[in-house]
Design a protein around this motif. Structure first.
Motif, short mmCIF file in Angstrom:
data_model
loop_
_atom_site.label_atom_id
_atom_site.label_comp_id
_atom_site.label_asym_id
_atom_site.label_seq_id
_atom_site.Cartn_x
_atom_site.Cartn_y
_atom_site.Cartn_z
N CYS A 42 0.83 -1.20 0.00
CA CYS A 42 0.00 0.00 0.00
C CYS A 42 0.87 1.26 0.00
CB CYS A 42 -0.90 -0.02 1.24
SG CYS A 42 -1.96 1.42 1.42
N HIS A 43 0.30 2.35 -0.51
CA HIS A 43 1.04 3.60 -0.54
C HIS A 43 1.38 4.09 0.87
CE1 HIS A 43 2.31 7.60 -1.87
NE2 HIS A 43 2.37 7.08 -3.07
N SER A 47 4.81 5.44 2.33
CA SER A 47 4.91 6.69 3.09
C SER A 47 5.70 6.51 4.38
CB SER A 47 3.51 7.22 3.41
OG SER A 47 2.84 7.62 2.22
N LEU A 357 5.89 0.63 -6.92
CA LEU A 357 4.86 1.49 -6.36
C LEU A 357 5.28 2.96 -6.43
CD1 LEU A 357 2.24 1.99 -4.76
CD2 LEU A 357 3.53 1.52 -2.67
#
Length: 369
Positions: A42-43, A47, A357
């Protein structure tokens, strides 16, 4: 006794994560140990590696996981060995005012489990025996993980792959829930979704399922815009092709959108989402921005145009209700999940998954154990 596991760990901010062997302790009271089958990249995990979400390394990544319970701690009655479960990055105590009023995504306990379990300790250690923090109390980008029961939701796959189940626990519910739970999109409305990544595609799904008649996807990637049409977009816009995104959207929508969803994580894009609204419209901020990022809007538009600017965390979900609900929609053929996975990776290929990603190559990468 514990478990030995290969895991994805970020050790230095700004660098790709590494794959290493860790140990995972047996569950204590109120905890379970899961053998992971799949974990989405997931982003939010990205992060955590680049400093957008400032959590202290070393940190075991992963919060979008699915697997099978292999051990339960004392006092655990709602889960048993063999149960199929997914992780939830929101720790739910079930007792605070937010949980009691149907808003567990704001649970007071969650703020205490950003990089440890709720009690402030961890069950993960590196090869030297040093403790490893865990992303949002989960750390499920590993072959095994021990979680508090407040971070676990039971599912009955009934023919669905564990990869699809994993997707539900973050990317799907975050985007779909922003449309269906937070905004409560009305049938016949006009919607704009900024960002056609894993979350944005599900916001598009949510808008389409709610009966929106015009759904505009905005993204700089033409490949993602093509994929957006599969998930419900009726129109697309690449912002690099126009001089003024807000003006272009107002023209495209015949005066402005009823709802706009920011799924990117930039203050400037939030301003565009708010700016493209017609009077009485709602802009929902879904993307995670850096802590020092800001958004500027024209203040009197709140009064004279009655616009709304709000946020959405985990799609305003009640995980133990919404996760099974979404799985049911998939099993009924009404929700797309398989189409979200653009590439599968082994655990050893995790650094490549993060590089892909960061460079926008995937809608959703999936680590399969």
């Amino acid at each position: 006794m514990g478990y030995t596991a290969r895991a994805v760990v970020t050790r230095e901010t700004g660098q790709l994560p590494v794959v290493e062997t860790i140990t995972v302790d047996d569950p204590k009271a109120g905890e379970v140990t899961i053998k992971l089958a799949a974990c989405g990249v997931c982003h939010s995990d990205l992060s955590a590696t680049n400093g957008t979400i400032g959590l202290p390394p070393p940190l075991v990544l992963g919060h979008e996981g699915a697997g099978t319970i292999v051990a339960v701690g004392s006092g655990v009655t709602e889960f048993a060995v063999g149960d199929s479960v997914v992780s939830s990055y929101i720790t739910m105590c079930g007792r605070c005012r937010y949980c009691a009023t149907g808003r567990p995504e704001l649970c007071d306990l969650a703020s205490k489990a950003m990089f440890t379990l709720p009690d402030g300790t961890v069950r993960t250690h590196d090869a030297a025996g040093k403790p490893l923090n865990v992303f949002t109390g989960c750390g499920v980008m590993a072959e095994y993980a021990t979680l508090h029961t407040g971070n676990v939701v039971k599912l009955d796959p009934r023919g669905a792959s564990m990869e699809c189940c994993a997707l539900i626990s973050c990317g799907v519910v975050t985007g779909w829930g922003a449309a269906c739970n937070t905004a409560k999109v009305r049938a016949g409305s006009i919607c704009v979704v900024f960002g056609a990544g894993g979350v944005g595609l599900n916001a598009l799904q949510g808008c389409a399922m709610s009966g929106a008649t015009q759904v505009v996807a905005v993204d700089k990637s033409d490949d993602k815009l093509a994929l957006a049409k599969l998930f419900g977009a009726t129109h697309t816009l690449n912002p690099d092709t126009v001089e003024d995104v807000v003006k272009a959207l107002k023209k495209l929508t015949g005066g402005g959108a009823d709802y706009a969803f920011e799924c990117v994580g930039y203050g400037a894009v939030v301003a565009q989402a708010y700016g493209c609204l017609r009077k009485g419209g709602m802009a929902v901020v879904v993307g995670v921005a850096k802590a020092n990022d800001t958004t500027t809007i024209r203040t009197n538009s709140l009064t004279f145009e009655e616009k709304t600017l709000t946020g959405s965390n985990l799609g305003g979900a009640r995980p133990r209700e919404d996760f099974p609900r979404l799985l049911g929609l998939y099993q009924a053929g009404r929700l797309k999940l398989d189409e979200l996975i653009t590439r599968r990776y082994s655990i050893e290929e995790a650094p490549q998954a993060f590089d892909d990603l960061a460079n926008g190559r995937n809608a959703r990468g999936m680590i399969v154990f």
